[in-house]
Motif scaffolding. Sequence first.
Motif, PDB file in Angstrom:
ATOM      1  N   ALA A 110       1.008  -1.431   0.305  1.00 30.97           N
ATOM      2  CA  ALA A 110       0.135  -0.391   0.067  1.00 30.97           C
ATOM      3  C   ALA A 110       1.038   0.820   0.445  1.00 30.97           C
ATOM      4  O   ALA A 110       0.668   2.241  -0.397  1.00 30.97           O
ATOM      5  CB  ALA A 110      -0.906  -0.207   1.329  1.00 30.97           C
ATOM      6  N   ILE A 111       1.472   1.707   0.971  1.00 30.39           N
ATOM      7  CA  ILE A 111       2.309   2.628   1.496  1.00 30.39           C
ATOM      8  C   ILE A 111       3.522   2.790  -0.456  1.00 30.39           C
ATOM      9  O   ILE A 111       2.817   3.789  -0.798  1.00 30.39           O
ATOM     10  CB  ILE A 111       2.881   2.825   2.800  1.00 30.39           C
ATOM     11  N   PRO A 112       4.507   1.656  -0.654  1.00 31.94           N
ATOM     12  CA  PRO A 112       5.388   1.839  -1.224  1.00 31.94           C
ATOM     13  C   PRO A 112       4.560   2.220  -2.804  1.00 31.94           C
ATOM     14  O   PRO A 112       5.164   3.538  -3.292  1.00 31.94           O
ATOM     15  CB  PRO A 112       6.179   0.632  -1.196  1.00 31.94           C
ATOM     16  N   GLY A 113       3.610   1.525  -2.633  1.00 33.70           N
ATOM     17  CA  GLY A 113       2.683   1.494  -4.004  1.00 33.70           C
ATOM     18  C   GLY A 113       1.636   2.611  -4.788  1.00 33.70           C
ATOM     19  O   GLY A 113       2.287   3.407  -5.663  1.00 33.70           O
ATOM     20  N   PHE A 114       1.474   3.080  -3.497  1.00 38.75           N
ATOM     21  CA  PHE A 114       0.987   4.626  -4.035  1.00 38.75           C
ATOM     22  C   PHE A 114       2.553   6.194  -3.547  1.00 38.75           C
ATOM     23  O   PHE A 114       2.199   6.501  -4.489  1.00 38.75           O
ATOM     24  CB  PHE A 114      -0.380   5.468  -2.661  1.00 38.75           C
ATOM     25  N   THR A 115       3.726   5.925  -3.058  1.00 43.91           N
ATOM     26  CA  THR A 115       4.674   6.009  -3.532  1.00 43.91           C
ATOM     27  C   THR A 115       5.003   6.243  -4.854  1.00 43.91           C
ATOM     28  O   THR A 115       5.311   7.479  -4.577  1.00 43.91           O
ATOM     29  CB  THR A 115       5.795   5.997  -2.130  1.00 43.91           C
ATOM     30  N   ILE A 116       4.850   5.111  -4.921  1.00 47.57           N
ATOM     31  CA  ILE A 116       6.088   5.575  -6.463  1.00 47.57           C
ATOM     32  C   ILE A 116       4.735   6.010  -7.536  1.00 47.57           C
ATOM     33  O   ILE A 116       4.777   6.688  -8.181  1.00 47.57           O
ATOM     34  CB  ILE A 116       6.243   4.321  -7.006  1.00 47.57           C
ATOM     35  N   ASN A 117       3.635   6.080  -6.811  1.00 45.15           N
ATOM     36  CA  ASN A 117       2.305   5.958  -8.165  1.00 45.15           C
ATOM     37  C   ASN A 117       2.171   7.607  -8.055  1.00 45.15           C
ATOM     38  O   ASN A 117       2.389   8.692  -8.731  1.00 45.15           O
ATOM     39  CB  ASN A 117       1.363   5.635  -7.890  1.00 45.15           C
ATOM     40  N   ARG A 118       2.723   8.004  -7.001  1.00 49.84           N
ATOM     41  CA  ARG A 118       2.845   9.438  -6.728  1.00 49.84           C
ATOM     42  C   ARG A 118       3.624  10.205  -7.417  1.00 49.84           C
ATOM     43  O   ARG A 118       4.186  11.505  -7.392  1.00 49.84           O
ATOM     44  CB  ARG A 118       2.998  10.377  -5.410  1.00 49.84           C
ATOM     45  N   VAL A 119       4.892   9.970  -6.831  1.00 51.05           N
ATOM     46  CA  VAL A 119       6.526  10.502  -7.617  1.00 51.05           C
ATOM     47  C   VAL A 119       6.427  10.271  -8.787  1.00 51.05           C
ATOM     48  O   VAL A 119       7.090  11.187  -9.980  1.00 51.05           O
ATOM     49  CB  VAL A 119       7.754   9.566  -6.553  1.00 51.05           C
ATOM     50  N   CYS A 120       5.810   9.155  -9.653  1.00 46.79           N
ATOM     51  CA  CYS A 120       5.928   8.972 -10.766  1.00 46.79           C
ATOM     52  C   CYS A 120       4.764  10.095 -11.786  1.00 46.79           C
ATOM     53  O   CYS A 120       5.417  10.484 -13.155  1.00 46.79           O
ATOM     54  CB  CYS A 120       5.234   7.527 -11.591  1.00 46.79           C
ATOM     55  N   ALA A 121       3.545   9.856 -11.277  1.00 49.24           N
ATOM     56  CA  ALA A 121       2.757  11.316 -11.497  1.00 49.24           C
ATOM     57  C   ALA A 121       3.206  12.556 -11.673  1.00 49.24           C
ATOM     58  O   ALA A 121       3.641  13.014 -12.524  1.00 49.24           O
ATOM     59  CB  ALA A 121       1.258  10.843 -10.508  1.00 49.24           C
ATOM     60  N   ALA A 122       4.120  12.703 -10.454  1.00 50.71           N
ATOM     61  CA  ALA A 122       4.569  14.418  -9.675  1.00 50.71           C
ATOM     62  C   ALA A 122       5.861  14.387 -11.028  1.00 50.71           C
ATOM     63  O   ALA A 122       5.703  15.394 -11.801  1.00 50.71           O
ATOM     64  CB  ALA A 122       5.197  14.702  -8.799  1.00 50.71           C
ATOM     65  N   SER A 123       6.903  13.554 -11.052  1.00 52.47           N
ATOM     66  CA  SER A 123       7.459  13.696 -12.626  1.00 52.47           C
ATOM     67  C   SER A 123       7.104  13.425 -13.780  1.00 52.47           C
ATOM     68  O   SER A 123       7.478  14.671 -14.590  1.00 52.47           O
ATOM     69  CB  SER A 123       8.435  12.872 -12.541  1.00 52.47           C
ATOM     70  N   LEU A 124       6.363  13.504 -14.066  1.00 52.74           N
ATOM     71  CA  LEU A 124       5.439  12.893 -15.971  1.00 52.74           C
ATOM     72  C   LEU A 124       4.826  14.845 -16.069  1.00 52.74           C
ATOM     73  O   LEU A 124       5.384  15.427 -16.633  1.00 52.74           O
ATOM     74  CB  LEU A 124       4.265  12.150 -16.129  1.00 52.74           C
ATOM     75  N   TYR A 125       4.073  15.315 -14.413  1.00 52.58           N
ATOM     76  CA  TYR A 125       4.191  16.683 -14.866  1.00 52.58           C
ATOM     77  C   TYR A 125       4.640  17.192 -14.806  1.00 52.58           C
ATOM     78  O   TYR A 125       4.641  18.372 -15.865  1.00 52.58           O
ATOM     79  CB  TYR A 125       3.006  16.513 -13.704  1.00 52.58           C
ATOM     80  N   VAL A 126       5.785  17.439 -13.798  1.00 52.31           N
ATOM     81  CA  VAL A 126       6.588  18.337 -13.580  1.00 52.31           C
ATOM     82  C   VAL A 126       7.272  17.980 -15.600  1.00 52.31           C
ATOM     83  O   VAL A 126       7.747  19.278 -15.977  1.00 52.31           O
ATOM     84  CB  VAL A 126       7.579  17.947 -13.068  1.00 52.31           C
ATOM     85  N   LEU A 127       7.958  17.245 -16.235  1.00 52.50           N
ATOM     86  CA  LEU A 127       8.694  17.288 -17.602  1.00 52.50           C
ATOM     87  C   LEU A 127       7.621  17.598 -18.185  1.00 52.50           C
ATOM     88  O   LEU A 127       8.142  18.347 -19.463  1.00 52.50           O
ATOM     89  CB  LEU A 127       8.985  15.842 -17.478  1.00 52.50           C
TER      90      LEU A 127
END
Length: 182
Positions: A110-127
């Motif tokens: 739960a926690i790592p899946g959510f964390t990686i999901n948000r890191v990837c979503a944020a990085s895709l948005y920023v890029l």
Amino acid sequence: MSQPQLGGAERDLYRDTWVRYLGYANEVGEAFRSLVPVAVVWLSYGVASSYVLADAIDKGKKAGEDFLPLPPWIKCLCAHQVPSPEAGRSTRVTVAVVDTFVWQALASVAIPGFTINRVCAASLYVLGTATRWPLAVRKWTTTAIGLLTIPIIIHPIDRSVDFLLDSSLRKLYPSVGKPSSS
């Protein structure tokens, strides 16, 4: 992963071998979310969840094996003085299964899946807003960022889940069934 085994202790298949990495399958799935069909991401959660369930069952079996019931002749002599050994055994098994399942579900899924999901979503948005890179390059970069984030988040999440469970659920366990720290 766990510390090295001391004094010839038995290796834990789910914590001390390559099998432990199956618990991280969903993080890898989340890192690749922008590149693969969503069914692949859900499959990675299935792999990680199967790992969690298998570890919980294994810890329950071990807790049951570690418990030595009284021989029948002692049960007869002490029938009115000693609580049933099976009650203690089932408590230990239940606590081992619940503790392992909750810990692994939080710390591995739960926690790592959510964390990686948000890191990837944020990085895709920023890029997408900060660069003019082609979409394919942004997606592969996001995947690389997600994969590189996994080893960084593992230990802080594990310790946080230990603290969370020590502060909550583990206080509810009967003393006979308290598990050793995950």
